[in-house]
Design a protein around this motif. Structure first.
Motif, PDB file in Angstrom:
ATOM      1  N   SER A 237      -7.563   7.989   4.512  1.00  0.00           N
ATOM      2  CA  SER A 237      -7.820   6.596   4.130  1.00  0.00           C
ATOM      3  C   SER A 237      -7.408   6.357   2.679  1.00  0.00           C
ATOM      4  CB  SER A 237      -9.296   6.251   4.324  1.00  0.00           C
ATOM      5  OG  SER A 237     -10.137   7.056   3.503  1.00  0.00           O
ATOM      6  N   GLY A 238      -7.641   7.337   1.818  1.00  0.00           N
ATOM      7  CA  GLY A 238      -7.221   7.207   0.419  1.00  0.00           C
ATOM      8  C   GLY A 238      -5.709   7.122   0.287  1.00  0.00           C
ATOM      9  N   LEU A 239      -4.971   7.914   1.085  1.00  0.00           N
ATOM     10  CA  LEU A 239      -3.512   7.876   1.040  1.00  0.00           C
ATOM     11  C   LEU A 239      -2.970   6.537   1.541  1.00  0.00           C
ATOM     12  CD1 LEU A 239      -2.579  11.469   2.265  1.00  0.00           C
ATOM     13  CD2 LEU A 239      -2.327  10.531  -0.030  1.00  0.00           C
ATOM     14  N   ILE A 240      -3.609   5.979   2.585  1.00  0.00           N
ATOM     15  CA  ILE A 240      -3.189   4.668   3.087  1.00  0.00           C
ATOM     16  C   ILE A 240      -3.371   3.610   2.004  1.00  0.00           C
ATOM     17  CG2 ILE A 240      -3.742   2.837   4.750  1.00  0.00           C
ATOM     18  CD1 ILE A 240      -4.490   5.071   6.741  1.00  0.00           C
ATOM     19  N   LEU A 241      -4.530   3.628   1.355  1.00  0.00           N
ATOM     20  CA  LEU A 241      -4.789   2.649   0.293  1.00  0.00           C
ATOM     21  C   LEU A 241      -3.858   2.858  -0.892  1.00  0.00           C
ATOM     22  CD1 LEU A 241      -8.701   2.657   0.389  1.00  0.00           C
ATOM     23  CD2 LEU A 241      -7.167   0.921   1.312  1.00  0.00           C
ATOM     24  N   PHE A 242      -3.588   4.125  -1.229  1.00  0.00           N
ATOM     25  CA  PHE A 242      -2.687   4.390  -2.350  1.00  0.00           C
ATOM     26  C   PHE A 242      -1.275   3.889  -2.048  1.00  0.00           C
ATOM     27  CE2 PHE A 242       0.417   7.074  -4.533  1.00  0.00           C
ATOM     28  CZ  PHE A 242       0.051   6.847  -5.849  1.00  0.00           C
ATOM     29  N   THR A 243      -0.825   4.075  -0.811  1.00  0.00           N
ATOM     30  CA  THR A 243       0.504   3.581  -0.428  1.00  0.00           C
ATOM     31  C   THR A 243       0.588   2.070  -0.578  1.00  0.00           C
ATOM     32  OG1 THR A 243       0.732   5.402   1.152  1.00  0.00           O
ATOM     33  CG2 THR A 243       2.205   3.517   1.424  1.00  0.00           C
ATOM     34  N   PHE A 244      -0.470   1.375  -0.124  1.00  0.00           N
ATOM     35  CA  PHE A 244      -0.511  -0.087  -0.277  1.00  0.00           C
ATOM     36  C   PHE A 244      -0.470  -0.472  -1.758  1.00  0.00           C
ATOM     37  CE2 PHE A 244      -2.955  -3.954  -1.053  1.00  0.00           C
ATOM     38  CZ  PHE A 244      -2.287  -4.858  -0.248  1.00  0.00           C
ATOM     39  N   VAL A 245      -1.277   0.202  -2.556  1.00  0.00           N
ATOM     40  CA  VAL A 245      -1.336  -0.099  -3.992  1.00  0.00           C
ATOM     41  C   VAL A 245      -0.001   0.187  -4.666  1.00  0.00           C
ATOM     42  CG1 VAL A 245      -2.372   0.659  -6.176  1.00  0.00           C
ATOM     43  CG2 VAL A 245      -3.825   0.230  -4.195  1.00  0.00           C
ATOM     44  N   LEU A 246       0.625   1.316  -4.314  1.00  0.00           N
ATOM     45  CA  LEU A 246       1.902   1.686  -4.923  1.00  0.00           C
ATOM     46  C   LEU A 246       2.962   0.611  -4.681  1.00  0.00           C
ATOM     47  CD1 LEU A 246       3.784   3.713  -6.331  1.00  0.00           C
ATOM     48  CD2 LEU A 246       4.137   4.796  -4.096  1.00  0.00           C
ATOM     49  N   PHE A 247       3.099   0.179  -3.432  1.00  0.00           N
ATOM     50  CA  PHE A 247       4.106  -0.832  -3.126  1.00  0.00           C
ATOM     51  C   PHE A 247       3.731  -2.192  -3.715  1.00  0.00           C
ATOM     52  CE2 PHE A 247       5.511   2.336  -0.115  1.00  0.00           C
ATOM     53  CZ  PHE A 247       6.882   2.148  -0.094  1.00  0.00           C
ATOM     54  N   HIS A 248       2.440  -2.454  -3.824  1.00  0.00           N
ATOM     55  CA  HIS A 248       1.995  -3.683  -4.481  1.00  0.00           C
ATOM     56  C   HIS A 248       2.396  -3.666  -5.959  1.00  0.00           C
ATOM     57  CE1 HIS A 248      -0.295  -7.356  -4.189  1.00  0.00           C
ATOM     58  NE2 HIS A 248      -1.000  -7.051  -5.266  1.00  0.00           N
ATOM     59  N   PHE A 249       2.231  -2.516  -6.608  1.00  0.00           N
ATOM     60  CA  PHE A 249       2.613  -2.381  -8.011  1.00  0.00           C
ATOM     61  C   PHE A 249       4.129  -2.495  -8.183  1.00  0.00           C
ATOM     62  CE2 PHE A 249      -0.970  -0.420 -10.652  1.00  0.00           C
ATOM     63  CZ  PHE A 249      -1.943  -1.054  -9.886  1.00  0.00           C
TER      64      PHE A 249
END
Length: 588
Positions: free
Chosen positions: A17-29
């Motif tokens: 779940s942390g990796l999924i959220l990090f992927t979303f955050v990374l592409f958002h950034f």
């Protein structure tokens, strides 16, 4: 070592779940950062992202990951037995708790408003309504989310050798991404504001023209925008009914924010309440004795893990992975009382098998003493006295591929027997001072002094190729300074001093080894043993230096110019191909 996703489902779920959220955050950034290029590119990339994130499957996965990760974090916090944690753990927890508080208004005013009222949450309108009044809020949110995410990733990956080797480039990227994101947001914000105003003016003109053509038909107001900013309000300022509708929409969004934050506060309060109740119950419950051999004996409540007991009672205890049964640095040897411990769980069992631990070895972060225990810590953490030469994870043990040099002064032991202690120390210090300068000039690290010899590491941070080149250059300089020392101390010496040098390169283990405060950073392994044996062979071969053919290849030497031979080295199963060099200066 492969990346560890854990053995238990709660641990796997938290990582995934942390990796999924990090992927979303990374592409958002990255989407924000594109604002440095152009607003149009920024909007196009948002369409690409939303193809995944706004799909039914993407929305379900993202929402489930957010709720799962937050739920597991709160659960772990409630199940803790002490709040005495390392600084980085505290920072990660505090940032993690603050994220929902800062994030809920952003989600409610964008995705929430889009789902409930059909508001336009396109980047263009979101940026226009955020800039400039809410720009600081969004920048703080960006930094909080990113720092929390990268700390979590670091704790997860830091036990992997590939991550340690790539740490500095990854750290640079981790610093650059939020800077670029905030910069892109700052550039795109004013541009979006200007474009939305221009679109709004054009729309008003079109409505005025349409109204002039048909007076009976009232102009339809534009759809409200995300965040209900000034631009959306301007569109409805002329009509009372439309203004009232906008007020209702704003109130609904505010209610969504308030109710969501209230729910989170209730969960947070419940988490802290459960933690407090568990502490009180343990305080008045049964106690056990924990005897840290040669350190301290404690009487503590049942329930906490041994690692939590150590932290709560200010006993230094290594834990590289933060108590997640991945690194094994918190391991202890159980002397008595092992029968009172539960069998290892999946995560602990997997780690113990990986390190080939003895049956009496357990992980302190996983065992909860129910009976009296006598134990010995197997990995002692660095103390304040040891931080001066600490380097990343080297203290806990890492693999390095380096060049190793052994130097020994020939015949010094017999010569020193005929001299006063002061003279012996004076000669050695003069010799090592000269050698040390040559080694320092070539970025060598003196691991230890061995009486009348020393062991040196080259390429500690660069690897064996530059390490061997530095080692050969240092050997040549040592050969030359030896000649100078012999001339300077000619009156003190019966005969000129001679040395033997052994050089080998390859993998070894680097770590802090020894008893507590006296422990020092050193290296062990076959590469070290081989270099030591080659140095011993120099006396037999009558040469100043012997290096392995493998080391010569790292250095880029033309080995055809040397007469190579193979020798049996004690402790090494296969013969070692070596090159004999009469004087080290010959190689430069």
């Amino acid at each position: 070592m492969p990346v560890d996703f854990g053995q238990s489902w709660p641990q796997r779920l938290q990582i995934i779940s942390g990796l999924i959220l990090f992927t979303f955050v990374l592409f958002h950034f990255l989407n924000h950062a594109l604002g440095l290029v152009s607003l149009d590119l920024m909007l196009s990339f948002q369409e690409f992202r939303q193809f995944f994130t706004r799909s039914i499957l993407g929305s379900i996965v993202l929402g489930a990951a957010l709720l799962t990760h937050m739920g597991l974090v709160l659960y772990r916090l409630a199940m803790r037995s002490t709040l005495k944690l390392p600084l980085w753990d505290w920072l990660r927890i505090l940032l993690g708790v603050s994220i929902p508080i800062l994030l809920i208004p952003h989600i409610a005013n964008t995705r929430g408003a889009n789902l409930l009222k059909g508001t336009n949450d396109d980047y263009l309108y979101v940026l226009a309504n955020i800039w400039p009044d809410l720009s600081w809020d969004q920048s703080i949110l960006l930094l909080v989310v990113w720092v929390h995410s990268t700390i979590g990733l670091h704790y997860w990956l830091r036990v992997n050798q590939w991550y340690r080797r790539a740490f500095m480039p990854l750290f640079a990227v981790a610093i650059a991404i939020p800077i670029l994101a905030i910069a892109g947001f700052s550039v795109a914000g004013p541009a979006a504001k200007e474009k939305v105003i221009a679109n709004f003016v054009a729309e008003l003109q079109a409505q005025a023209e349409a109204q002039a053509e048909t007076a009976k038909k009232a102009p339809a107001p534009p759809a409200p925008n995300a965040y209900g900013g000034d631009i959306a309000k301007t569109a409805t300022a002329g009509e009372g009914a439309e203004a009232e509708k906008s007020w209702i929409d704003t109130l609904t969004t505010e209610m969504l924010v308030d109710h969501s934050q209230l729910v989170f506060y209730i969960f947070l309060f419940s988490t802290l309440s459960v933690f407090g109740m568990r502490v009180l119950i343990r305080k008045f419950g049964e106690h056990v004795e924990i005897n840290y051999k040669s350190v301290k004996k404690l009487r503590v409540p049942k329930g906490p893990t041994l690692l939590e007991i150590s932290r709560a009672n200010n006993i230094p205890h290594a834990s590289q992975c933060g108590g997640r049964a991945r690194c094994s640095t918190c391991r202890v040897r159980i002397l008595t009382g092992a029968e009172g411990l539960a069998q290892p769980g999946k995560d602990e069992a997997a780690t113990l098998v990986r390190i080939k631990a003895a049956p009496d070895v357990r992980l302190a972060c996983q065992i909860r003493p129910e009976k009296n225990l006598d134990l010995v810590q197997l990995v002692w953490p660095k103390t304040k006295m040891q931080t001066a030469d600490a380097n990343s994870e080297e203290d806990e043990g890492v693999e390095r591929n380096v060049a190793v040099m052994f130097i020994d002064v020939r015949g010094f032991t017999s010569m020193s027997a005929e001299k006063l202690p002061y003279d012996v120390v004076f000669i050695l210090n003069a010799l090592f001072e000269a050698f040390g300068e040559a080694i320092k000039q070539e970025d060598g690290w003196i691991d230890k002094y061995l009486g009348d010899g020393l062991m040196v590491i080259f390429g500690r941070n660069e690897g064996p190729v530059p390490g061997m080149r530095h080692a050969l250059a240092a050997a040549a300089k040592i050969d030359r300074v030896l000649e100078h020392v012999n001339k300077t101390l000619a009156s003190e010496l019966e005969a000129p001093l001679k040395i033997g040098i052994g050089l080998h390169a390859g993998p070894l283990v680097m770590g802090r080894i020894g008893h507590r405060e006296s422990a020092s950073l050193t290296v062990i392994g076959t590469t070290v043993n081989t270099a030591a044996r080659l140095e011993a062979l120099t006396k037999e071969k009558g040469v100043q230096m012997i290096l392995s053919q493998e080391a010569a290849q790292y250095a880029g030497l033309e080995i055809d110019e040397f007469e190579a031979e193979e020798v049996d080295v004690r402790g090494i199963p296969e013969p070692v191909a070596i090159l004999c060099v009469m004087h080290a200066r010959e190689l430069t």
